[in-house]
Design an enzyme around this catalytic site. Sequence first.
Site, PDB file in Angstrom:
ATOM      1  N   ALA A  56       0.695  -0.994  -0.265  1.00 47.55           N
ATOM      2  CA  ALA A  56       0.361  -0.420   0.235  1.00 47.55           C
ATOM      3  C   ALA A  56       1.105   0.923  -0.253  1.00 47.55           C
ATOM      4  CB  ALA A  56      -0.819   0.108   0.997  1.00 47.55           C
ATOM      5  N   LEU A  57       1.757   1.312  -0.762  1.00 45.47           N
ATOM      6  CA  LEU A  57       2.493   2.577  -0.818  1.00 45.47           C
ATOM      7  C   LEU A  57       2.181   3.600  -1.363  1.00 45.47           C
ATOM      8  CD1 LEU A  57       5.478   0.091  -3.115  1.00 45.47           C
ATOM      9  CD2 LEU A  57       5.377   0.436  -0.655  1.00 45.47           C
ATOM     10  N   ASP A  72       4.066   7.421  -0.948  1.00 42.67           N
ATOM     11  CA  ASP A  72       5.194   8.874  -1.235  1.00 42.67           C
ATOM     12  C   ASP A  72       5.675   9.132  -0.436  1.00 42.67           C
ATOM     13  OD1 ASP A  72       3.959   9.474  -3.928  1.00 42.67           O
ATOM     14  OD2 ASP A  72       3.358  11.778  -3.367  1.00 42.67           O
ATOM     15  N   HIS A 111       6.516   5.718   1.958  1.00 45.06           N
ATOM     16  CA  HIS A 111       7.327   4.872   1.147  1.00 45.06           C
ATOM     17  C   HIS A 111       8.362   4.730  -0.047  1.00 45.06           C
ATOM     18  CE1 HIS A 111       4.201   2.910   2.648  1.00 45.06           C
ATOM     19  NE2 HIS A 111       4.615   2.202   3.497  1.00 45.06           N
ATOM     20  N   GLN A 140       1.983  -9.118  13.582  1.00 49.85           N
ATOM     21  CA  GLN A 140       2.184  -7.454  14.037  1.00 49.85           C
ATOM     22  C   GLN A 140       0.799  -7.044  14.297  1.00 49.85           C
ATOM     23  OE1 GLN A 140       5.182  -5.711  11.624  1.00 49.85           O
ATOM     24  NE2 GLN A 140       3.628  -3.610  11.444  1.00 49.85           N
ATOM     25  N   GLU A 197      10.590   7.519  10.042  1.00 49.39           N
ATOM     26  CA  GLU A 197      11.123   8.104  11.618  1.00 49.39           C
ATOM     27  C   GLU A 197       8.941   8.197  11.916  1.00 49.39           C
ATOM     28  OE1 GLU A 197      12.685  11.879  11.576  1.00 49.39           O
ATOM     29  OE2 GLU A 197      14.290  10.853  11.964  1.00 49.39           O
ATOM     30  N   SER A 227      -0.518   4.127   5.269  1.00 46.82           N
ATOM     31  CA  SER A 227      -1.693   3.492   4.557  1.00 46.82           C
ATOM     32  C   SER A 227      -2.981   3.256   4.734  1.00 46.82           C
ATOM     33  CB  SER A 227      -1.550   1.924   4.303  1.00 46.82           C
ATOM     34  OG  SER A 227       0.328   2.193   3.930  1.00 46.82           O
ATOM     35  N   ARG A 228      -2.640   4.092   6.453  1.00 47.47           N
ATOM     36  CA  ARG A 228      -4.506   3.801   6.993  1.00 47.47           C
ATOM     37  C   ARG A 228      -4.940   5.099   6.492  1.00 47.47           C
ATOM     38  NH1 ARG A 228      -1.286   0.333  11.175  1.00 47.47           N
ATOM     39  NH2 ARG A 228      -2.271  -1.773  10.980  1.00 47.47           N
TER      40      ARG A 228
HETATM   41  O1  PAF Z   1       6.378  -0.491   9.456  1.00 43.78           O
HETATM   42  C1  PAF Z   1       6.096  -0.792   8.816  1.00 43.78           C
HETATM   43  O2  PAF Z   1       5.317  -0.523   7.941  1.00 43.78           O
HETATM   44  C2  PAF Z   1       6.016  -2.717   9.193  1.00 43.78           C
HETATM   45  O3  PAF Z   1       6.000  -2.482  10.461  1.00 43.78           O
HETATM   46  C3  PAF Z   1       7.139  -3.255   9.480  1.00 43.78           C
HETATM   47  C4  PAF Z   1       9.049  -2.841   9.338  1.00 43.78           C
HETATM   48  C5  PAF Z   1       7.403  -3.291   7.523  1.00 43.78           C
HETATM   49  C6  PAF Z   1       7.320  -4.525   9.521  1.00 43.78           C
HETATM   50  O4  PAF Z   1       6.731  -5.851   8.566  1.00 43.78           O
END
Ligand code: PAF
Length: 288
Positions: free
Chosen positions: A36-37, A39, A41, A65, A153, A191-192
């Site tokens: 879900a990239l 800018d 990312h 996670q 960050e 992404s959210r």
């Molecule tokens: O920040 C994220 O997108 C995730 O927590 C990571 C570091 C890719 C681990 O799944």
Amino acid sequence: MAVPLRVVRTVKALRATIAGFRSRKSSIALVPTMGALHDGHISLVRLARRLARRTVVSIFVNPAQFAPYEDFGRYPRTWKVDIAALAAEKTDLVFAPEVAELYPEGFATRIAPEGPALAGLEDKFRPHFFGGVATIVAKLLIAALPDIAIFGEKDYQQLLVIRRLVRDLALPIKIVGGRTVREKDGLALSSRNVYLTPDERKAAPILHRTLQESAAALVGRGSLAEIMAHGKMAIERAGFKIDYFEARHAETLVPIASPKEGPIRLLVAAKLGTTRLIDNLGVPLKRS
Ligand code: PAF
């Protein structure tokens, strides 16, 4: 002619491809993502390209996670758009494993981070989160063994947990933090953000504005307790339910009582409707 983006799905293929890069003496930067990239990312991918000869991006929505009641099932998955964006950035390799590749049948080894992972911030509200992040990040780092790995960050506590992890496991990898990319009105890209309704989207920039105003007041030597109470009120007035809004030591995340105990990082997490947003900001050091 454009070279097609190389995608591998197994750790074995990842290692073989990276070994090929290494045989040509290339340095490697890894950018771990959950897809879900946006800018934000892409700015990490560009930073990777500046810092190393070869850029590897992983795309893996890590089930470990997410708590059972969280958004793993509906987390945005935008594979075709992501791949097109990474191809446009001339990414050298994408690692996109299936869940069973990284969590095979009988998987029984997890990392239980402490230190910054128990700072009473994200961990207090998402107790499963950093165990899942530390486990997957360790797996990705050990699989790829890059020279550099880059993390945003925006997830500040996560960045410190990963720095600690790399030091504690003596991994020969430099962890680099990439600055937070924001919309014009200050909302941190995430992404959210797609979950926000139009009204929530209008209210959301108050988080960044409050961080900025609080940081400026702290530089102006105001009372920390008063500044934080004032900031909380402003965020709540905009319709948020706050999980935390805190001033912490920027390197240890230990709570601080006075600006003199800095460097300070302000960190916030708050819910707008059903969407939980996080953000943070460094307080510039005073020059006295
Ligand atoms: O920040 C994220 O997108 C995730 O927590 C990571 C570091 C890719 C681990 O799944």
